[in-house]
Design a protein around this motif. Structure first.
Motif, mmCIF file in Angstrom:
data_model
loop_
_atom_site.group_PDB
_atom_site.id
_atom_site.type_symbol
_atom_site.label_atom_id
_atom_site.label_comp_id
_atom_site.label_asym_id
_atom_site.label_seq_id
_atom_site.Cartn_x
_atom_site.Cartn_y
_atom_site.Cartn_z
ATOM 1 N N ALA A 1 41.915 42.310 47.652
ATOM 2 C CA ALA A 1 42.486 43.656 47.623
ATOM 3 C C ALA A 1 41.694 44.559 46.677
ATOM 4 O O ALA A 1 41.365 44.169 45.561
ATOM 5 C CB ALA A 1 43.936 43.590 47.184
ATOM 6 N N HIS A 2 41.382 45.753 47.159
ATOM 7 C CA HIS A 2 40.696 46.752 46.338
ATOM 8 C C HIS A 2 41.695 47.287 45.312
ATOM 9 O O HIS A 2 42.850 47.545 45.644
ATOM 10 C CB HIS A 2 40.186 47.892 47.230
ATOM 11 N N PRO A 3 41.271 47.472 44.062
ATOM 12 C CA PRO A 3 42.198 48.000 43.056
ATOM 13 C C PRO A 3 42.723 49.378 43.452
ATOM 14 O O PRO A 3 41.968 50.226 43.937
ATOM 15 C CB PRO A 3 41.340 48.100 41.793
ATOM 16 N N GLY A 4 44.002 49.602 43.233
ATOM 17 C CA GLY A 4 44.618 50.876 43.591
ATOM 18 C C GLY A 4 44.045 52.045 42.811
ATOM 19 O O GLY A 4 43.809 53.120 43.363
ATOM 20 N N THR A 5 43.805 51.847 41.527
ATOM 21 C CA THR A 5 43.231 52.895 40.681
ATOM 22 C C THR A 5 42.065 52.311 39.893
ATOM 23 O O THR A 5 42.209 51.906 38.744
ATOM 24 C CB THR A 5 44.291 53.464 39.713
ATOM 25 N N PRO A 6 40.885 52.244 40.502
ATOM 26 C CA PRO A 6 39.742 51.610 39.848
ATOM 27 C C PRO A 6 39.354 52.260 38.522
ATOM 28 O O PRO A 6 38.848 51.594 37.632
ATOM 29 C CB PRO A 6 38.609 51.725 40.858
ATOM 30 N N ALA A 7 39.598 53.549 38.373
ATOM 31 C CA ALA A 7 39.222 54.229 37.132
ATOM 32 C C ALA A 7 40.037 53.735 35.941
ATOM 33 O O ALA A 7 39.620 53.882 34.796
ATOM 34 C CB ALA A 7 39.393 55.735 37.297
ATOM 35 N N TRP B 1 37.306 45.122 35.885
ATOM 36 C CA TRP B 1 36.369 45.541 36.932
ATOM 37 C C TRP B 1 35.399 44.405 37.260
ATOM 38 O O TRP B 1 35.117 44.133 38.426
ATOM 39 C CB TRP B 1 35.631 46.793 36.502
ATOM 40 N N ALA B 2 34.897 43.726 36.228
ATOM 41 C CA ALA B 2 34.002 42.581 36.443
ATOM 42 C C ALA B 2 34.723 41.475 37.197
ATOM 43 O O ALA B 2 34.147 40.842 38.085
ATOM 44 C CB ALA B 2 33.480 42.064 35.106
ATOM 45 N N GLU B 3 35.983 41.237 36.868
ATOM 46 C CA GLU B 3 36.791 40.221 37.573
ATOM 47 C C GLU B 3 36.877 40.556 39.057
ATOM 48 O O GLU B 3 36.689 39.700 39.910
ATOM 49 C CB GLU B 3 38.184 40.162 36.947
ATOM 50 N N TYR B 4 37.151 41.828 39.370
ATOM 51 C CA TYR B 4 37.250 42.250 40.768
ATOM 52 C C TYR B 4 35.907 42.120 41.495
ATOM 53 O O TYR B 4 35.845 41.655 42.626
ATOM 54 C CB TYR B 4 37.752 43.696 40.861
ATOM 55 N N LEU B 5 34.831 42.525 40.858
ATOM 56 C CA LEU B 5 33.524 42.534 41.521
ATOM 57 C C LEU B 5 32.884 41.164 41.675
ATOM 58 O O LEU B 5 32.257 40.882 42.696
ATOM 59 C CB LEU B 5 32.551 43.436 40.751
ATOM 60 N N PHE B 6 33.004 40.311 40.673
ATOM 61 C CA PHE B 6 32.167 39.119 40.623
ATOM 62 C C PHE B 6 32.888 37.780 40.749
ATOM 63 O O PHE B 6 32.255 36.785 41.082
ATOM 64 C CB PHE B 6 31.343 39.112 39.326
ATOM 65 N N PHE B 7 34.171 37.718 40.473
ATOM 66 C CA PHE B 7 34.851 36.427 40.463
ATOM 67 C C PHE B 7 35.608 36.206 41.766
ATOM 68 O O PHE B 7 36.420 37.028 42.167
ATOM 69 C CB PHE B 7 35.803 36.321 39.271
ATOM 70 N N ARG B 8 35.307 35.086 42.407
ATOM 71 C CA ARG B 8 35.954 34.732 43.665
ATOM 72 C C ARG B 8 36.421 33.285 43.604
ATOM 73 O O ARG B 8 35.949 32.479 42.801
ATOM 74 C CB ARG B 8 34.984 34.897 44.847
ATOM 75 N N ASP B 9 37.348 32.960 44.498
ATOM 76 C CA ASP B 9 37.837 31.586 44.585
ATOM 77 C C ASP B 9 36.719 30.679 45.092
ATOM 78 O O ASP B 9 35.824 31.126 45.804
ATOM 79 C CB ASP B 9 39.032 31.503 45.529
#
Length: 102
Positions: A26-32, A39-47
């Motif tokens: 899921a894309h963050p609702g409010t990335p800012a 942000w690094a967790e969302y971009l780079f860390f995957r299961d």
């Protein structure tokens, strides 16, 4: 060689497709509002599970459409293929163990 079934074009060789990473991220609702760590967790860390894993694929040499696939990471067997608008299907693992499929 892996055989993938494009939901629109049918079965094709793996070389016609490009891998797109983990599905259903899921894309963050409010990335800012995210911290640098979030942000690094969302971009780079995957299961990275052992067993069924939902992935994104694009039929880059065919219809150029994206789709999702559930693939067993131990046996490399594709368990299900579905359109991005469809929910992830419930899949059963194959009865063969990784030791017997080598």
């Amino acid at each position: 060689m892996l055989l993938l079934t494009c939901p629109w074009c049918g079965p094709r060789d793996e070389t016609e497709f490009s891998y797109g990473g983990q599905a259903h991220v899921a894309h963050p609702g409010t990335p800012a509002d995210l911290t640098d760590a979030e942000w690094a967790e969302y971009l780079f860390f995957r299961d990275n599970p052992q067993g069924p894993f939902a992935e994104r694929w694009v039929h880059s040499i065919g219809c150029r459409r994206w789709f999702n696939a559930v693939r067993d990471t131990l046996t490399y067997q594709v368990l299900a293929v579905y359109k991005p608008t469809d929910p992830r299907p419930a899949v059963a693992l194959a009865t063969t163990s990784p030791e017997t499929s080598l």
